[in-house]
Scaffold this motif. Sequence first.
Motif, short mmCIF file in Angstrom:
data_model
loop_
_atom_site.label_atom_id
_atom_site.label_comp_id
_atom_site.label_asym_id
_atom_site.label_seq_id
_atom_site.Cartn_x
_atom_site.Cartn_y
_atom_site.Cartn_z
N ALA A 55 -2.97 2.60 -24.27
CA ALA A 55 -3.32 3.06 -25.62
C ALA A 55 -2.07 3.13 -26.50
N ILE A 56 -0.98 3.64 -25.98
CA ILE A 56 0.26 3.68 -26.77
C ILE A 56 0.79 2.27 -27.00
N GLY A 57 0.65 1.41 -26.02
CA GLY A 57 1.06 0.01 -26.21
C GLY A 57 0.28 -0.67 -27.31
N LEU A 58 -1.01 -0.43 -27.37
CA LEU A 58 -1.83 -1.01 -28.44
C LEU A 58 -1.44 -0.43 -29.79
N THR A 59 -1.11 0.84 -29.84
CA THR A 59 -0.67 1.46 -31.08
C THR A 59 0.65 0.85 -31.56
N VAL A 60 1.55 0.57 -30.65
CA VAL A 60 2.81 -0.07 -31.00
C VAL A 60 2.57 -1.49 -31.53
N VAL A 61 1.64 -2.22 -30.93
CA VAL A 61 1.30 -3.56 -31.42
C VAL A 61 0.78 -3.47 -32.85
N PHE A 62 -0.09 -2.50 -33.13
CA PHE A 62 -0.61 -2.33 -34.49
C PHE A 62 0.53 -1.96 -35.45
N LEU A 63 1.48 -1.16 -35.00
CA LEU A 63 2.62 -0.78 -35.83
C LEU A 63 3.46 -2.00 -36.20
N VAL A 64 3.72 -2.86 -35.23
CA VAL A 64 4.50 -4.07 -35.49
C VAL A 64 3.75 -5.00 -36.44
N LEU A 65 2.44 -5.15 -36.23
CA LEU A 65 1.65 -5.99 -37.13
C LEU A 65 1.64 -5.44 -38.55
N ALA A 66 1.56 -4.14 -38.71
CA ALA A 66 1.58 -3.55 -40.04
C ALA A 66 2.93 -3.74 -40.71
N ALA A 67 4.00 -3.63 -39.95
CA ALA A 67 5.33 -3.85 -40.51
C ALA A 67 5.51 -5.30 -40.93
N LEU A 68 5.03 -6.23 -40.12
CA LEU A 68 5.12 -7.64 -40.48
C LEU A 68 4.27 -7.95 -41.71
N ALA A 69 3.12 -7.35 -41.80
CA ALA A 69 2.27 -7.57 -42.97
C ALA A 69 2.91 -7.01 -44.23
N ALA A 70 3.58 -5.87 -44.11
CA ALA A 70 4.24 -5.29 -45.27
C ALA A 70 5.42 -6.15 -45.72
N LEU A 71 6.10 -6.77 -44.78
CA LEU A 71 7.22 -7.64 -45.13
C LEU A 71 6.76 -8.98 -45.68
N ALA A 72 5.53 -9.37 -45.39
CA ALA A 72 5.03 -10.68 -45.80
C ALA A 72 4.57 -10.70 -47.25
N ILE A 73 4.40 -9.54 -47.88
CA ILE A 73 3.95 -9.51 -49.27
C ILE A 73 5.13 -9.80 -50.18
N PRO A 74 5.06 -10.87 -50.97
CA PRO A 74 6.16 -11.14 -51.91
C PRO A 74 6.25 -10.02 -52.95
N LYS A 75 7.46 -9.72 -53.38
CA LYS A 75 7.67 -8.60 -54.30
C LYS A 75 6.98 -8.82 -55.64
N GLY A 76 6.94 -10.03 -56.15
CA GLY A 76 6.31 -10.30 -57.44
C GLY A 76 4.80 -10.21 -57.39
N LYS A 77 4.19 -10.51 -56.26
CA LYS A 77 2.74 -10.50 -56.14
C LYS A 77 2.17 -9.09 -56.27
N LEU A 78 2.87 -8.12 -55.77
CA LEU A 78 2.38 -6.74 -55.81
C LEU A 78 2.27 -6.26 -57.26
N GLN A 79 3.23 -6.58 -58.09
CA GLN A 79 3.21 -6.17 -59.48
C GLN A 79 2.12 -6.90 -60.27
N GLU A 80 1.87 -8.16 -59.95
CA GLU A 80 0.84 -8.93 -60.66
C GLU A 80 -0.55 -8.36 -60.41
N ASN A 81 -0.82 -7.90 -59.21
CA ASN A 81 -2.15 -7.40 -58.87
C ASN A 81 -2.44 -6.05 -59.48
N ARG A 82 -1.43 -5.30 -59.86
CA ARG A 82 -1.65 -3.97 -60.44
C ARG A 82 -2.05 -4.03 -61.91
N ASP A 83 -1.83 -5.14 -62.55
CA ASP A 83 -2.15 -5.25 -63.99
C ASP A 83 -3.63 -5.42 -64.23
#
Length: 83
Positions: A55-83
């Motif tokens: 269970a802790i191993g699966l939680t760590v996998v989800f943590l790594v996936l969330a970190a990779l997903a957060a790094l994959a968002i380009p900085k300009g795209k986030l601002q464009e979607n908020r408008d």
Amino acid sequence: MPASTRWRRPRGGAIGAATSLALFTALIENPTGWLDPFMQGRTDNVALREAAFYAIGLTVVFLVLAALAALAIPKGKLQENRD
């Protein structure tokens, strides 16, 4: 809170916890047993320790996936979607 921003809150945070809990619950009733030779100390709680390990191993996998997903968002795209 304005209605336009109310629905933009992040969702799905509990999915990882529920998945880890479901795995823990399933494995505590039916342990795999291949970690038995590596477990030291008390042997009456091997199924509990093995289920917690997975269970802790699966939680760590989800943590790594969330970190990779957060790094994959380009900085300009986030601002464009908020408008």
